[in-house]
Scaffold this motif. Structure first.
Motif, PDB file in Angstrom:
ATOM      1  N   ILE A  27      50.774  24.822-100.238  1.00 31.26           N
ATOM      2  CA  ILE A  27      50.883  25.954 -99.313  1.00 31.26           C
ATOM      3  C   ILE A  27      49.751  25.909 -98.298  1.00 31.26           C
ATOM      4  CG2 ILE A  27      50.828  28.477 -99.141  1.00 31.26           C
ATOM      5  CD1 ILE A  27      52.164  28.483-101.983  1.00 31.26           C
ATOM      6  N   LYS A  28      48.546  25.639 -98.763  1.00 30.39           N
ATOM      7  CA  LYS A  28      47.401  25.542 -97.842  1.00 30.39           C
ATOM      8  C   LYS A  28      47.606  24.397 -96.854  1.00 30.39           C
ATOM      9  CE  LYS A  28      44.184  27.712-101.035  1.00 30.39           C
ATOM     10  NZ  LYS A  28      43.088  27.506-101.979  1.00 30.39           N
ATOM     11  N   ARG A  29      48.169  23.272 -97.315  1.00 27.97           N
ATOM     12  CA  ARG A  29      48.452  22.143 -96.430  1.00 27.97           C
ATOM     13  C   ARG A  29      49.504  22.542 -95.388  1.00 27.97           C
ATOM     14  NH1 ARG A  29      48.316  16.299 -96.973  1.00 27.97           N
ATOM     15  NH2 ARG A  29      46.555  16.787 -98.332  1.00 27.97           N
ATOM     16  N   GLY A  30      50.537  23.238 -95.822  1.00 30.90           N
ATOM     17  CA  GLY A  30      51.574  23.691 -94.894  1.00 30.90           C
ATOM     18  C   GLY A  30      51.037  24.649 -93.846  1.00 30.90           C
ATOM     19  N   ALA A  31      50.185  25.571 -94.267  1.00 28.64           N
ATOM     20  CA  ALA A  31      49.593  26.522 -93.327  1.00 28.64           C
ATOM     21  C   ALA A  31      48.697  25.799 -92.323  1.00 28.64           C
ATOM     22  CB  ALA A  31      48.791  27.581 -94.086  1.00 28.64           C
ATOM     23  N   ALA A  32      47.897  24.852 -92.817  1.00 28.71           N
ATOM     24  CA  ALA A  32      47.014  24.088 -91.932  1.00 28.71           C
ATOM     25  C   ALA A  32      47.828  23.258 -90.945  1.00 28.71           C
ATOM     26  CB  ALA A  32      46.092  23.184 -92.750  1.00 28.71           C
ATOM     27  N   ARG A  33      48.879  22.616 -91.432  1.00 28.11           N
ATOM     28  CA  ARG A  33      49.726  21.800 -90.561  1.00 28.11           C
ATOM     29  C   ARG A  33      50.386  22.682 -89.494  1.00 28.11           C
ATOM     30  NH1 ARG A  33      48.603  17.733 -91.000  1.00 28.11           N
ATOM     31  NH2 ARG A  33      49.481  16.851 -92.853  1.00 28.11           N
ATOM     32  N   ALA A  34      50.834  23.859 -89.876  1.00 26.23           N
ATOM     33  CA  ALA A  34      51.463  24.771 -88.911  1.00 26.23           C
ATOM     34  C   ALA A  34      50.471  25.157 -87.819  1.00 26.23           C
ATOM     35  CB  ALA A  34      51.986  26.016 -89.631  1.00 26.23           C
ATOM     36  N   ARG A  35      49.218  25.413 -88.201  1.00 25.28           N
ATOM     37  CA  ARG A  35      48.190  25.743 -87.199  1.00 25.28           C
ATOM     38  C   ARG A  35      47.924  24.547 -86.286  1.00 25.28           C
ATOM     39  NH1 ARG A  35      45.852  28.145 -91.659  1.00 25.28           N
ATOM     40  NH2 ARG A  35      44.412  26.418 -91.926  1.00 25.28           N
ATOM     41  N   GLU A  36      47.838  23.351 -86.884  1.00 24.00           N
ATOM     42  CA  GLU A  36      47.528  22.136 -86.107  1.00 24.00           C
ATOM     43  C   GLU A  36      48.565  21.852 -85.031  1.00 24.00           C
ATOM     44  OE1 GLU A  36      47.412  18.985 -88.972  1.00 24.00           O
ATOM     45  OE2 GLU A  36      45.598  19.752 -89.933  1.00 24.00           O
ATOM     46  N   ILE A  37      49.825  22.056 -85.359  1.00 25.27           N
ATOM     47  CA  ILE A  37      50.900  21.666 -84.438  1.00 25.27           C
ATOM     48  C   ILE A  37      51.603  22.875 -83.816  1.00 25.27           C
ATOM     49  CG2 ILE A  37      51.252  19.416 -85.524  1.00 25.27           C
ATOM     50  CD1 ILE A  37      53.659  20.553 -87.003  1.00 25.27           C
ATOM     51  N   ASP A  38      50.973  24.051 -83.948  1.00 22.23           N
ATOM     52  CA  ASP A  38      51.514  25.278 -83.359  1.00 22.23           C
ATOM     53  C   ASP A  38      52.937  25.531 -83.851  1.00 22.23           C
ATOM     54  OD1 ASP A  38      51.187  27.565 -81.845  1.00 22.23           O
ATOM     55  OD2 ASP A  38      52.026  26.642 -80.041  1.00 22.23           O
ATOM     56  N   GLY A  39      53.086  25.520 -85.176  1.00 22.33           N
ATOM     57  CA  GLY A  39      54.398  25.736 -85.772  1.00 22.33           C
ATOM     58  C   GLY A  39      54.407  26.910 -86.724  1.00 22.33           C
ATOM     59  N   GLN A  40      55.489  27.032 -87.457  1.00 18.40           N
ATOM     60  CA  GLN A  40      55.642  28.052 -88.482  1.00 18.40           C
ATOM     61  C   GLN A  40      55.968  27.353 -89.792  1.00 18.40           C
ATOM     62  OE1 GLN A  40      58.808  30.521 -86.855  1.00 18.40           O
ATOM     63  NE2 GLN A  40      57.299  32.020 -86.148  1.00 18.40           N
ATOM     64  N   PHE A  41      55.655  28.043 -90.914  1.00 17.56           N
ATOM     65  CA  PHE A  41      55.998  27.441 -92.194  1.00 17.56           C
ATOM     66  C   PHE A  41      56.662  28.438 -93.120  1.00 17.56           C
ATOM     67  CE2 PHE A  41      51.963  29.283 -93.385  1.00 17.56           C
ATOM     68  CZ  PHE A  41      52.004  29.464 -94.769  1.00 17.56           C
ATOM     69  N   VAL A  42      57.487  27.882 -93.994  1.00 18.52           N
ATOM     70  CA  VAL A  42      58.173  28.660 -95.015  1.00 18.52           C
ATOM     71  C   VAL A  42      57.952  27.971 -96.359  1.00 18.52           C
ATOM     72  CG1 VAL A  42      60.382  27.442 -94.651  1.00 18.52           C
ATOM     73  CG2 VAL A  42      60.376  29.698 -95.730  1.00 18.52           C
ATOM     74  N   VAL A  43      57.708  28.768 -97.385  1.00 20.96           N
ATOM     75  CA  VAL A  43      57.557  28.255 -98.745  1.00 20.96           C
ATOM     76  C   VAL A  43      58.880  28.478 -99.464  1.00 20.96           C
ATOM     77  CG1 VAL A  43      56.377  28.588-100.951  1.00 20.96           C
ATOM     78  CG2 VAL A  43      55.078  28.622 -98.820  1.00 20.96           C
ATOM     79  N   ILE A  44      59.388  27.392-100.051  1.00 21.56           N
ATOM     80  CA  ILE A  44      60.700  27.418-100.693  1.00 21.56           C
ATOM     81  C   ILE A  44      60.577  27.097-102.172  1.00 21.56           C
ATOM     82  CG2 ILE A  44      62.960  26.270-100.798  1.00 21.56           C
ATOM     83  CD1 ILE A  44      62.630  27.855 -98.261  1.00 21.56           C
ATOM     84  N   TYR A  45      61.271  27.880-102.973  1.00 23.89           N
ATOM     85  CA  TYR A  45      61.425  27.585-104.404  1.00 23.89           C
ATOM     86  C   TYR A  45      62.912  27.528-104.692  1.00 23.89           C
ATOM     87  CZ  TYR A  45      61.782  28.310-109.405  1.00 23.89           C
ATOM     88  OH  TYR A  45      62.122  28.184-110.723  1.00 23.89           O
ATOM     89  N   VAL A  46      63.348  26.470-105.370  1.00 22.58           N
ATOM     90  CA  VAL A  46      64.761  26.352-105.751  1.00 22.58           C
ATOM     91  C   VAL A  46      64.887  26.694-107.224  1.00 22.58           C
ATOM     92  CG1 VAL A  46      66.769  24.849-105.954  1.00 22.58           C
ATOM     93  CG2 VAL A  46      65.222  24.594-104.009  1.00 22.58           C
ATOM     94  N   ASN A  47      65.679  27.713-107.485  1.00 22.75           N
ATOM     95  CA  ASN A  47      65.949  28.150-108.847  1.00 22.75           C
ATOM     96  C   ASN A  47      67.273  27.520-109.269  1.00 22.75           C
ATOM     97  OD1 ASN A  47      65.881  29.464-111.243  1.00 22.75           O
ATOM     98  ND2 ASN A  47      66.051  31.524-110.396  1.00 22.75           N
ATOM     99  N   LYS A  48      67.186  26.535-110.163  1.00 25.89           N
ATOM    100  CA  LYS A  48      68.404  25.905-110.648  1.00 25.89           C
ATOM    101  C   LYS A  48      69.197  26.945-111.434  1.00 25.89           C
ATOM    102  CE  LYS A  48      68.214  21.648-112.048  1.00 25.89           C
ATOM    103  NZ  LYS A  48      67.845  20.402-112.724  1.00 25.89           N
TER     104      LYS A  48
END
Length: 137
Positions: A27-48
């Motif tokens: 999650i921290k990597r996703g947030a950092a990447r979103a800031r770096e490239i001016d994007g948005q992020f979503v955290v996904i969990y798949v419940n089988k």
């Protein structure tokens, strides 16, 4: 379930989590990447579908992960599906995801053989759509 991204945002990052504290780093990597490239992020969990009755401990961890994602400016979504990689691939296509962040599997070779692999089939399913997959150790 569809996540509504700002239509002006070109970079859309999907962070895939399981109910493990170690997923905080994703999650921290996703947030950092979103800031770096001016994007948005979503955290996904798949419940089988066969795993609907999770232990209370796993629910607590998921809630903590989702709270972290929201605090870092992301959104969260819980998906349901039999095959995790198919569910993730469909979501990424429907939401025009540009980057996917996943963690390297900590499962044993026996567990992977028994339950199936997720990362390589996901990469194969999304690379034709030009989606970059980052596997984090």
């Amino acid at each position: 379930m569809m996540v509504v991204f700002d239509p002006e945002v070109q970079h859309r990052i999907m962070v895939c989590v399981t109910p493990q504290k170690s997923c905080e780093r994703l999650i921290k990597r996703g947030a950092a990447r979103a800031r770096e490239i001016d994007g948005q992020f979503v955290v996904i969990y798949v419940n089988k579908k066969q795993a609907l009755n999770r232990e209370l401990k796993e629910h607590k961890i998921l809630l903590e992960l989702f709270e972290l994602a929201k605090n870092l400016g992301g959104t969260v979504s819980i998906l349901s599906g039999e095959e995790v990689y198919d569910t993730l691939a469909d979501f990424s296509k429907n939401n025009k995801i540009t980057h996917i962040i996943v963690g390297k599997s900590l499962r044993s070779a026996f567990e992977i053989q028994k339950s199936g692999e997720v990362i390589n089939p996901l990469i194969n399913a999304v690379e034709k759509n030009g989606i970059t997959v980052e596997v984090v150790d």
